[in-house]
Design a protein around this motif. Structure first.
Motif, PDB file in Angstrom:
ATOM      1  N   LEU A 190       0.812  -1.221   0.000  1.00  0.00           N
ATOM      2  CA  LEU A 190       0.000   0.000   0.000  1.00  0.00           C
ATOM      3  C   LEU A 190       0.841   1.265   0.000  1.00  0.00           C
ATOM      4  N   SER A 191       1.890   1.295   0.782  1.00  0.00           N
ATOM      5  CA  SER A 191       2.735   2.480   0.852  1.00  0.00           C
ATOM      6  C   SER A 191       3.410   2.750  -0.490  1.00  0.00           C
ATOM      7  N   ARG A 192       3.995   1.721  -1.067  1.00  0.00           N
ATOM      8  CA  ARG A 192       4.682   1.860  -2.350  1.00  0.00           C
ATOM      9  C   ARG A 192       3.700   2.266  -3.462  1.00  0.00           C
ATOM     10  N   LEU A 193       2.533   1.644  -3.470  1.00  0.00           N
ATOM     11  CA  LEU A 193       1.540   1.971  -4.487  1.00  0.00           C
ATOM     12  C   LEU A 193       1.054   3.410  -4.361  1.00  0.00           C
ATOM     13  N   ARG A 194       0.755   3.828  -3.144  1.00  0.00           N
ATOM     14  CA  ARG A 194       0.250   5.193  -2.954  1.00  0.00           C
ATOM     15  C   ARG A 194       1.291   6.211  -3.387  1.00  0.00           C
ATOM     16  N   ASN A 195       2.550   5.981  -3.035  1.00  0.00           N
ATOM     17  CA  ASN A 195       3.619   6.891  -3.468  1.00  0.00           C
ATOM     18  C   ASN A 195       3.738   6.910  -4.987  1.00  0.00           C
ATOM     19  N   ALA A 196       3.605   5.767  -5.619  1.00  0.00           N
ATOM     20  CA  ALA A 196       3.667   5.700  -7.084  1.00  0.00           C
ATOM     21  C   ALA A 196       2.482   6.436  -7.702  1.00  0.00           C
ATOM     22  N   TRP A 197       1.313   6.298  -7.110  1.00  0.00           N
ATOM     23  CA  TRP A 197       0.129   6.989  -7.630  1.00  0.00           C
ATOM     24  C   TRP A 197       0.307   8.498  -7.544  1.00  0.00           C
ATOM     25  N   VAL A 198       0.913   8.971  -6.471  1.00  0.00           N
ATOM     26  CA  VAL A 198       1.095  10.411  -6.285  1.00  0.00           C
ATOM     27  C   VAL A 198       2.117  10.952  -7.281  1.00  0.00           C
ATOM     28  N   ARG A 199       3.217  10.220  -7.507  1.00  0.00           N
ATOM     29  CA  ARG A 199       4.310  10.692  -8.357  1.00  0.00           C
ATOM     30  C   ARG A 199       4.076  10.497  -9.850  1.00  0.00           C
ATOM     31  N   ALA A 200       3.116   9.702 -10.231  1.00  0.00           N
ATOM     32  CA  ALA A 200       2.913   9.384 -11.648  1.00  0.00           C
ATOM     33  C   ALA A 200       2.501  10.623 -12.443  1.00  0.00           C
ATOM     34  N   GLU A 201       2.840  10.594 -13.739  1.00  0.00           N
ATOM     35  CA  GLU A 201       2.432  11.694 -14.621  1.00  0.00           C
ATOM     36  C   GLU A 201       0.910  11.821 -14.648  1.00  0.00           C
ATOM     37  N   THR A 202       0.256  10.693 -14.736  1.00  0.00           N
ATOM     38  CA  THR A 202      -1.201  10.670 -14.662  1.00  0.00           C
ATOM     39  C   THR A 202      -1.570   9.880 -13.411  1.00  0.00           C
ATOM     40  N   PRO A 203      -1.667  10.561 -12.273  1.00  0.00           N
ATOM     41  CA  PRO A 203      -1.908   9.854 -11.014  1.00  0.00           C
ATOM     42  C   PRO A 203      -3.222   9.073 -11.038  1.00  0.00           C
ATOM     43  N   ASN A 204      -3.199   7.951 -10.354  1.00  0.00           N
ATOM     44  CA  ASN A 204      -4.392   7.117 -10.260  1.00  0.00           C
ATOM     45  C   ASN A 204      -5.265   7.688  -9.151  1.00  0.00           C
ATOM     46  N   THR A 205      -5.983   8.750  -9.482  1.00  0.00           N
ATOM     47  CA  THR A 205      -6.738   9.464  -8.453  1.00  0.00           C
ATOM     48  C   THR A 205      -7.873   8.637  -7.882  1.00  0.00           C
ATOM     49  N   ARG A 206      -8.467   7.762  -8.688  1.00  0.00           N
ATOM     50  CA  ARG A 206      -9.564   6.948  -8.167  1.00  0.00           C
ATOM     51  C   ARG A 206      -9.065   6.016  -7.076  1.00  0.00           C
ATOM     52  N   MET A 207      -7.949   5.343  -7.306  1.00  0.00           N
ATOM     53  CA  MET A 207      -7.418   4.416  -6.310  1.00  0.00           C
ATOM     54  C   MET A 207      -6.892   5.173  -5.085  1.00  0.00           C
ATOM     55  N   MET A 208      -6.246   6.329  -5.320  1.00  0.00           N
ATOM     56  CA  MET A 208      -5.762   7.132  -4.201  1.00  0.00           C
ATOM     57  C   MET A 208      -6.920   7.599  -3.331  1.00  0.00           C
ATOM     58  N   TRP A 209      -7.965   8.089  -3.977  1.00  0.00           N
ATOM     59  CA  TRP A 209      -9.131   8.558  -3.243  1.00  0.00           C
ATOM     60  C   TRP A 209      -9.758   7.404  -2.466  1.00  0.00           C
ATOM     61  N   GLU A 210      -9.863   6.239  -3.102  1.00  0.00           N
ATOM     62  CA  GLU A 210     -10.483   5.088  -2.445  1.00  0.00           C
ATOM     63  C   GLU A 210      -9.670   4.648  -1.220  1.00  0.00           C
ATOM     64  N   LEU A 211      -8.352   4.617  -1.354  1.00  0.00           N
ATOM     65  CA  LEU A 211      -7.506   4.251  -0.212  1.00  0.00           C
ATOM     66  C   LEU A 211      -7.634   5.288   0.903  1.00  0.00           C
ATOM     67  N   ASP A 212      -7.570   6.557   0.554  1.00  0.00           N
ATOM     68  CA  ASP A 212      -7.701   7.605   1.574  1.00  0.00           C
ATOM     69  C   ASP A 212      -9.055   7.543   2.269  1.00  0.00           C
ATOM     70  N   GLU A 213     -10.084   7.279   1.499  1.00  0.00           N
ATOM     71  CA  GLU A 213     -11.430   7.176   2.075  1.00  0.00           C
ATOM     72  C   GLU A 213     -11.533   5.978   3.024  1.00  0.00           C
ATOM     73  N   LEU A 214     -10.944   4.864   2.634  1.00  0.00           N
ATOM     74  CA  LEU A 214     -10.932   3.691   3.518  1.00  0.00           C
ATOM     75  C   LEU A 214     -10.184   4.001   4.811  1.00  0.00           C
ATOM     76  N   MET A 215      -9.064   4.712   4.703  1.00  0.00           N
ATOM     77  CA  MET A 215      -8.289   5.065   5.894  1.00  0.00           C
ATOM     78  C   MET A 215      -9.095   5.995   6.797  1.00  0.00           C
ATOM     79  N   ARG A 216      -9.778   6.963   6.207  1.00  0.00           N
ATOM     80  CA  ARG A 216     -10.586   7.900   7.010  1.00  0.00           C
ATOM     81  C   ARG A 216     -11.729   7.195   7.723  1.00  0.00           C
TER      82      ARG A 216
END
Length: 109
Positions: free
Chosen positions: A30-56
């Motif tokens: 999860l940590s590696r994936l989230r960092n990759a999603w943030v740094r990507a040219e086209t970030p995977n905002t859906r997956m990032m949002w879903e992970l953040d929402e699950l954490m919240r």
């Protein structure tokens, strides 16, 4: 309800993950994936949002230790130190490398 949401999220990640040398799916970190999603040219905002929402919404007690260990980056550090320990036979060299790695970074704040 949260257990089901986390399970579904994991299954979704594993369906997208790569395979190892023996064609077994690798567990997504999860940590590696989230960092990759943030740094990507086209970030995977859906997956990032879903992970953040699950954490919240909270991590179920049965999965809390495993997920926090992973999302905090502690799992990667543990693997790195285990590899460092395996490749370094000299205790003084190992100690020096651990001290250098743990040395605080300068902060001009």
């Amino acid at each position: 309800q949260q257990r089901v949401a986390w399970r579904d999220f994991r299954l979704d990640l594993e369906s997208r993950s790569s395979v190892d040398t023996e064609n077994r799916p690798q567990r997504a970190n999860l940590s590696r994936l989230r960092n990759a999603w943030v740094r990507a040219e086209t970030p995977n905002t859906r997956m990032m949002w879903e992970l953040d929402e699950l954490m919240r919404r909270g991590v179920p007690a049965q999965q809390r230790a495993e997920i926090w260990f992973e999302i905090s980056g502690a799992q990667e550090l543990q693997q790195r130190y285990q590899e460092m320990y395996a490749e370094t036979k000299d205790p003084e060299e190992l100690f020096r490398r651990l001290v250098e790695d743990g040395r605080p970074y300068r902060n001009d704040a």
